[in-house]
Design a protein around this motif. Sequence first.
Motif, PDB file in Angstrom:
ATOM      1  N   PHE A  24     -22.656 -10.342  -2.724  1.00  0.00           N
ATOM      2  CA  PHE A  24     -23.031 -11.155  -1.560  1.00  0.00           C
ATOM      3  C   PHE A  24     -23.485 -10.263  -0.401  1.00  0.00           C
ATOM      4  O   PHE A  24     -24.505 -10.537   0.236  1.00  0.00           O
ATOM      5  CB  PHE A  24     -21.857 -12.032  -1.087  1.00  0.00           C
ATOM      6  CG  PHE A  24     -21.879 -13.422  -1.628  1.00  0.00           C
ATOM      7  CD1 PHE A  24     -22.892 -14.313  -1.296  1.00  0.00           C
ATOM      8  CD2 PHE A  24     -20.866 -13.864  -2.463  1.00  0.00           C
ATOM      9  CE1 PHE A  24     -22.912 -15.607  -1.790  1.00  0.00           C
ATOM     10  CE2 PHE A  24     -20.870 -15.154  -2.963  1.00  0.00           C
ATOM     11  CZ  PHE A  24     -21.891 -16.033  -2.636  1.00  0.00           C
ATOM     12  N   THR A  25     -22.727  -9.218  -0.146  1.00  0.00           N
ATOM     13  CA  THR A  25     -23.081  -8.310   0.948  1.00  0.00           C
ATOM     14  C   THR A  25     -24.465  -7.708   0.707  1.00  0.00           C
ATOM     15  O   THR A  25     -25.286  -7.646   1.626  1.00  0.00           O
ATOM     16  CB  THR A  25     -22.017  -7.206   1.093  1.00  0.00           C
ATOM     17  OG1 THR A  25     -20.766  -7.835   1.371  1.00  0.00           O
ATOM     18  CG2 THR A  25     -22.354  -6.257   2.230  1.00  0.00           C
ATOM     19  N   TYR A  28     -27.202 -10.369   1.272  1.00  0.00           N
ATOM     20  CA  TYR A  28     -27.419 -10.688   2.683  1.00  0.00           C
ATOM     21  C   TYR A  28     -28.118  -9.557   3.448  1.00  0.00           C
ATOM     22  O   TYR A  28     -28.788  -9.812   4.446  1.00  0.00           O
ATOM     23  CB  TYR A  28     -26.091 -11.000   3.383  1.00  0.00           C
ATOM     24  CG  TYR A  28     -25.692 -12.452   3.310  1.00  0.00           C
ATOM     25  CD1 TYR A  28     -26.275 -13.396   4.147  1.00  0.00           C
ATOM     26  CD2 TYR A  28     -24.727 -12.890   2.408  1.00  0.00           C
ATOM     27  CE1 TYR A  28     -25.915 -14.727   4.097  1.00  0.00           C
ATOM     28  CE2 TYR A  28     -24.359 -14.219   2.348  1.00  0.00           C
ATOM     29  CZ  TYR A  28     -24.952 -15.134   3.191  1.00  0.00           C
ATOM     30  OH  TYR A  28     -24.593 -16.446   3.136  1.00  0.00           O
ATOM     31  N   ARG A  29     -27.942  -8.329   2.993  1.00  0.00           N
ATOM     32  CA  ARG A  29     -28.452  -7.168   3.747  1.00  0.00           C
ATOM     33  C   ARG A  29     -29.924  -7.325   4.148  1.00  0.00           C
ATOM     34  O   ARG A  29     -30.259  -7.213   5.333  1.00  0.00           O
ATOM     35  CB  ARG A  29     -28.218  -5.879   2.955  1.00  0.00           C
ATOM     36  CG  ARG A  29     -28.457  -4.629   3.795  1.00  0.00           C
ATOM     37  CD  ARG A  29     -28.017  -3.368   3.062  1.00  0.00           C
ATOM     38  NE  ARG A  29     -26.555  -3.353   2.930  1.00  0.00           N
ATOM     39  CZ  ARG A  29     -25.911  -3.107   1.793  1.00  0.00           C
ATOM     40  NH1 ARG A  29     -26.567  -2.838   0.698  1.00  0.00           N
ATOM     41  NH2 ARG A  29     -24.588  -3.116   1.766  1.00  0.00           N
ATOM     42  N   LEU A  31     -31.717 -10.001   4.350  1.00  0.00           N
ATOM     43  CA  LEU A  31     -31.889 -11.209   5.156  1.00  0.00           C
ATOM     44  C   LEU A  31     -31.440 -10.993   6.602  1.00  0.00           C
ATOM     45  O   LEU A  31     -31.955 -11.627   7.517  1.00  0.00           O
ATOM     46  CB  LEU A  31     -31.091 -12.375   4.538  1.00  0.00           C
ATOM     47  CG  LEU A  31     -31.398 -12.712   3.075  1.00  0.00           C
ATOM     48  CD1 LEU A  31     -30.498 -13.843   2.589  1.00  0.00           C
ATOM     49  CD2 LEU A  31     -32.862 -13.060   2.894  1.00  0.00           C
ATOM     50  N   LEU A  32     -30.473 -10.098   6.795  1.00  0.00           N
ATOM     51  CA  LEU A  32     -29.930  -9.842   8.131  1.00  0.00           C
ATOM     52  C   LEU A  32     -30.612  -8.684   8.841  1.00  0.00           C
ATOM     53  O   LEU A  32     -30.373  -8.456  10.022  1.00  0.00           O
ATOM     54  CB  LEU A  32     -28.426  -9.562   8.031  1.00  0.00           C
ATOM     55  CG  LEU A  32     -27.582 -10.715   7.490  1.00  0.00           C
ATOM     56  CD1 LEU A  32     -26.158 -10.264   7.229  1.00  0.00           C
ATOM     57  CD2 LEU A  32     -27.622 -11.893   8.441  1.00  0.00           C
ATOM     58  N   TYR A  39     -23.300  -7.983   7.461  1.00  0.00           N
ATOM     59  CA  TYR A  39     -22.681  -9.225   7.000  1.00  0.00           C
ATOM     60  C   TYR A  39     -21.401  -9.558   7.781  1.00  0.00           C
ATOM     61  O   TYR A  39     -21.250 -10.703   8.234  1.00  0.00           O
ATOM     62  CB  TYR A  39     -22.429  -9.180   5.488  1.00  0.00           C
ATOM     63  CG  TYR A  39     -21.808 -10.446   4.985  1.00  0.00           C
ATOM     64  CD1 TYR A  39     -22.547 -11.627   4.915  1.00  0.00           C
ATOM     65  CD2 TYR A  39     -20.470 -10.485   4.612  1.00  0.00           C
ATOM     66  CE1 TYR A  39     -21.972 -12.805   4.486  1.00  0.00           C
ATOM     67  CE2 TYR A  39     -19.890 -11.661   4.173  1.00  0.00           C
ATOM     68  CZ  TYR A  39     -20.641 -12.815   4.105  1.00  0.00           C
ATOM     69  OH  TYR A  39     -20.065 -13.979   3.685  1.00  0.00           O
ATOM     70  N   TYR A  42     -22.418 -10.928  10.994  1.00  0.00           N
ATOM     71  CA  TYR A  42     -22.996 -12.258  10.785  1.00  0.00           C
ATOM     72  C   TYR A  42     -21.891 -13.317  10.729  1.00  0.00           C
ATOM     73  O   TYR A  42     -22.023 -14.394  11.326  1.00  0.00           O
ATOM     74  CB  TYR A  42     -23.820 -12.245   9.501  1.00  0.00           C
ATOM     75  CG  TYR A  42     -24.432 -13.547   9.065  1.00  0.00           C
ATOM     76  CD1 TYR A  42     -25.351 -14.225   9.864  1.00  0.00           C
ATOM     77  CD2 TYR A  42     -24.123 -14.083   7.819  1.00  0.00           C
ATOM     78  CE1 TYR A  42     -25.935 -15.412   9.436  1.00  0.00           C
ATOM     79  CE2 TYR A  42     -24.709 -15.258   7.381  1.00  0.00           C
ATOM     80  CZ  TYR A  42     -25.609 -15.922   8.192  1.00  0.00           C
ATOM     81  OH  TYR A  42     -26.188 -17.097   7.763  1.00  0.00           O
ATOM     82  N   ILE A 113     -31.494 -18.069   7.131  1.00  0.00           N
ATOM     83  CA  ILE A 113     -30.734 -17.195   6.234  1.00  0.00           C
ATOM     84  C   ILE A 113     -29.995 -17.972   5.137  1.00  0.00           C
ATOM     85  O   ILE A 113     -30.117 -17.625   3.960  1.00  0.00           O
ATOM     86  CB  ILE A 113     -29.798 -16.269   7.035  1.00  0.00           C
ATOM     87  CG1 ILE A 113     -30.661 -15.278   7.833  1.00  0.00           C
ATOM     88  CG2 ILE A 113     -28.819 -15.540   6.128  1.00  0.00           C
ATOM     89  CD1 ILE A 113     -29.905 -14.437   8.824  1.00  0.00           C
ATOM     90  N   PRO A 114     -29.234 -19.026   5.448  1.00  0.00           N
ATOM     91  CA  PRO A 114     -28.560 -19.758   4.365  1.00  0.00           C
ATOM     92  C   PRO A 114     -29.542 -20.330   3.341  1.00  0.00           C
ATOM     93  O   PRO A 114     -29.288 -20.304   2.141  1.00  0.00           O
ATOM     94  CB  PRO A 114     -27.809 -20.873   5.088  1.00  0.00           C
ATOM     95  CG  PRO A 114     -27.628 -20.369   6.479  1.00  0.00           C
ATOM     96  CD  PRO A 114     -28.859 -19.535   6.765  1.00  0.00           C
ATOM     97  N   GLN A 116     -32.479 -19.091   2.551  1.00  0.00           N
ATOM     98  CA  GLN A 116     -32.995 -17.984   1.754  1.00  0.00           C
ATOM     99  C   GLN A 116     -31.973 -17.536   0.713  1.00  0.00           C
ATOM    100  O   GLN A 116     -32.333 -17.217  -0.419  1.00  0.00           O
ATOM    101  CB  GLN A 116     -33.385 -16.812   2.660  1.00  0.00           C
ATOM    102  CG  GLN A 116     -34.593 -17.105   3.525  1.00  0.00           C
ATOM    103  CD  GLN A 116     -34.838 -16.023   4.572  1.00  0.00           C
ATOM    104  OE1 GLN A 116     -33.919 -15.322   4.988  1.00  0.00           O
ATOM    105  NE2 GLN A 116     -36.081 -15.893   4.997  1.00  0.00           N
ATOM    106  N   LEU A 117     -30.713 -17.520   1.082  1.00  0.00           N
ATOM    107  CA  LEU A 117     -29.692 -17.119   0.121  1.00  0.00           C
ATOM    108  C   LEU A 117     -29.546 -18.160  -0.983  1.00  0.00           C
ATOM    109  O   LEU A 117     -29.411 -17.817  -2.158  1.00  0.00           O
ATOM    110  CB  LEU A 117     -28.342 -16.875   0.793  1.00  0.00           C
ATOM    111  CG  LEU A 117     -27.330 -16.289  -0.183  1.00  0.00           C
ATOM    112  CD1 LEU A 117     -27.654 -14.832  -0.499  1.00  0.00           C
ATOM    113  CD2 LEU A 117     -25.935 -16.432   0.310  1.00  0.00           C
TER     114      LEU A 117
END
Length: 155
Positions: A24-25, A28-29, A31-32, A39, A42, A113-114, A116-117
Amino acid sequence: MHEHDLLKLENQLCHRFYSVSNAFTRAYRPLLKSLDITYPQYLVMMALWEQDNVTISQLVEKCRVDAGALTLILQKLAQKAFIVIKPSQHDKRVKEVALTEKGQATKSEALQIPKQLLCQLQNLDAGEMHQLKVLIDKLYCELATPQDRVAANDS
């Protein structure tokens, strides 16, 4: 199951969670990156977008992060001008965290972001995701301290 099988990595539930957490980390990297936050940062920002002007202890409960780790996260967010940390008006010994204009404005950028994930989670349907969330919350409550369980049930 043979006694020595208890120590096999493939039989460990905790290893699966550790692996998923790291995955997960990593997911997200990128995307953030445009927000210039990690993360853990975030997670804190999401809590503050939900409810601004909260005490550090409220953030500890909401984010389920220990106070020492949260202090470092808050320092980084303050250095990046996303938040301010100030004494409470009610009790100067208590510190409150508030979003800055930059922190509030970042919420609109973060809205994607959510989505995209979720695009990366194509093999799980909504029912499976809900079931997974319920089971993980149940597991958390089994493993957490009594104080953690109270905080989890309040959210």
